[in-house]
Enzyme design. Structure first.
Site, mmCIF file in Angstrom:
data_model
loop_
_atom_site.group_PDB
_atom_site.id
_atom_site.type_symbol
_atom_site.label_atom_id
_atom_site.label_comp_id
_atom_site.label_asym_id
_atom_site.label_seq_id
_atom_site.Cartn_x
_atom_site.Cartn_y
_atom_site.Cartn_z
ATOM 1 N N ASP A 198 0.866 -1.182 0.000
ATOM 2 C CA ASP A 198 0.000 0.000 0.000
ATOM 3 C C ASP A 198 0.902 1.232 0.000
ATOM 4 O O ASP A 198 1.879 1.287 0.760
ATOM 5 C CB ASP A 198 -0.903 -0.019 1.248
ATOM 6 C CG ASP A 198 -2.022 1.002 1.170
ATOM 7 O OD1 ASP A 198 -1.751 2.171 0.836
ATOM 8 O OD2 ASP A 198 -3.169 0.625 1.468
ATOM 9 N N ASN B 133 -12.442 -3.007 3.509
ATOM 10 C CA ASN B 133 -13.454 -1.972 3.686
ATOM 11 C C ASN B 133 -14.425 -2.062 2.515
ATOM 12 O O ASN B 133 -14.004 -2.056 1.364
ATOM 13 C CB ASN B 133 -12.797 -0.590 3.724
ATOM 14 C CG ASN B 133 -11.789 -0.471 4.851
ATOM 15 O OD1 ASN B 133 -12.003 -1.010 5.937
ATOM 16 N ND2 ASN B 133 -10.684 0.210 4.617
ATOM 17 N N HIS C 221 -10.143 -5.303 -2.286
ATOM 18 C CA HIS C 221 -8.787 -5.535 -1.785
ATOM 19 C C HIS C 221 -8.826 -5.891 -0.319
ATOM 20 O O HIS C 221 -9.687 -5.427 0.429
ATOM 21 C CB HIS C 221 -7.899 -4.308 -1.999
ATOM 22 C CG HIS C 221 -8.515 -3.019 -1.513
ATOM 23 N ND1 HIS C 221 -9.480 -2.343 -2.232
ATOM 24 C CD2 HIS C 221 -8.311 -2.305 -0.389
ATOM 25 C CE1 HIS C 221 -9.833 -1.251 -1.564
ATOM 26 N NE2 HIS C 221 -9.145 -1.212 -0.433
ATOM 27 N N HIS D 283 -6.588 -5.627 3.097
ATOM 28 C CA HIS D 283 -5.433 -4.991 3.739
ATOM 29 C C HIS D 283 -4.791 -6.008 4.666
ATOM 30 O O HIS D 283 -5.495 -6.632 5.488
ATOM 31 C CB HIS D 283 -5.879 -3.815 4.610
ATOM 32 C CG HIS D 283 -6.394 -2.629 3.861
ATOM 33 N ND1 HIS D 283 -5.614 -1.550 3.544
ATOM 34 C CD2 HIS D 283 -7.637 -2.345 3.395
ATOM 35 C CE1 HIS D 283 -6.338 -0.642 2.911
ATOM 36 N NE2 HIS D 283 -7.581 -1.097 2.808
HETATM 37 P P1 5GP Z 1 -9.451 1.527 1.068
HETATM 38 O O1 5GP Z 1 -9.473 2.903 1.690
HETATM 39 O O2 5GP Z 1 -10.269 1.506 -0.205
HETATM 40 O O3 5GP Z 1 -9.769 0.413 1.991
HETATM 41 O O4 5GP Z 1 -7.932 1.299 0.670
HETATM 42 C C1 5GP Z 1 -7.367 1.765 -0.503
HETATM 43 C C2 5GP Z 1 -5.880 1.812 -0.292
HETATM 44 O O5 5GP Z 1 -5.252 1.915 -1.552
HETATM 45 C C3 5GP Z 1 -5.398 3.002 0.544
HETATM 46 O O6 5GP Z 1 -4.799 2.527 1.728
HETATM 47 C C4 5GP Z 1 -4.407 3.719 -0.376
HETATM 48 O O7 5GP Z 1 -3.252 4.137 0.300
HETATM 49 C C5 5GP Z 1 -4.085 2.669 -1.419
HETATM 50 N N1 5GP Z 1 -3.789 3.207 -2.729
HETATM 51 C C6 5GP Z 1 -4.513 4.113 -3.421
HETATM 52 N N2 5GP Z 1 -3.936 4.349 -4.617
HETATM 53 C C7 5GP Z 1 -2.837 3.554 -4.678
HETATM 54 C C8 5GP Z 1 -1.834 3.339 -5.672
HETATM 55 O O8 5GP Z 1 -1.842 3.940 -6.745
HETATM 56 N N3 5GP Z 1 -0.868 2.440 -5.384
HETATM 57 C C9 5GP Z 1 -0.830 1.759 -4.198
HETATM 58 N N4 5GP Z 1 0.168 0.886 -4.010
HETATM 59 N N5 5GP Z 1 -1.751 1.942 -3.237
HETATM 60 C C10 5GP Z 1 -2.733 2.823 -3.483
#
Ligand code: 5GP
Ligand code: ZN
Length: 141
Positions: free
Chosen positions: A32, A88, A101, A103
């Protein structure tokens, strides 16, 4: 299928670079960009699914099958005392990228940057109410 303008589809197709840890035909795991703790990893199906509701059984199996091995590598590398594994689903739950995804967040102690606070409401439900809730949900499966 790839979804247009989906950042994780682009990562899965190597159109956008990532710090890839693991890859097979169906699954990709990568760091991440926002490291909650060192080694914070995302595991995704390469096939686009908006969220868990949308996830095929085959991709669910493939994603979860990869998790123990990746978790062990993260634990060995970071010396983590524990790990939070979560997904999430929906804005209200904190989902910011609409491509399913998981985490994997290595944990060290209560003050390492991760917090998931929940209040228990055991007293709000009687045994009868819990039985009714369980029965209603069961009927949908
Ligand atoms: P969510 O908030 O949807 O559960 O998690 C999405 C995650 O994707 C976030 O923790 C954010 O840091 C990560 N993220 C968003 N864009 C990118 C990206 O372009 N590359 C990577 N490696 N992580 C990303
Ligand atoms: Zn996608």
């Amino acid at each position: 299928m790839q979804k247009e303008n989906c950042i994780f589809c682009k990562i899965a197709n190597h159109q956008v670079p990532s710090y890839t840890l693991f890859e097979n035909e169906q699954v990709l795991a990568f760091l991440d960009l926002s490291q909650v703790t060192k080694g914070h990893t995302l595991v995704i199906p390469k096939q686009h699914a908006d969220n868990v509701y949308d996830l095929s059984q085959a991709d669910a199996q493939a994603v979860f099958a990869a998790v123990p091995e990746i978790s062990r590598a993260l634990q060995q590398e970071t010396g983590a005392a524990g790990m939070n594994i979560l997904s999430n689903t929906g804005k209200v739950a904190g989902q910011s990228v609409s491509h399913f995804h998981l985490h994997l967040i290595p944990r060290h102690d209560k003050h390492d940057g991760f917090g998931a606070k929940w209040e228990v409401h055991n007293d709000d439900y009687t045994a009868e109410e819990l039985a009714t809730i369980a029965e209603s949900i069961k009927n949908r499966l």
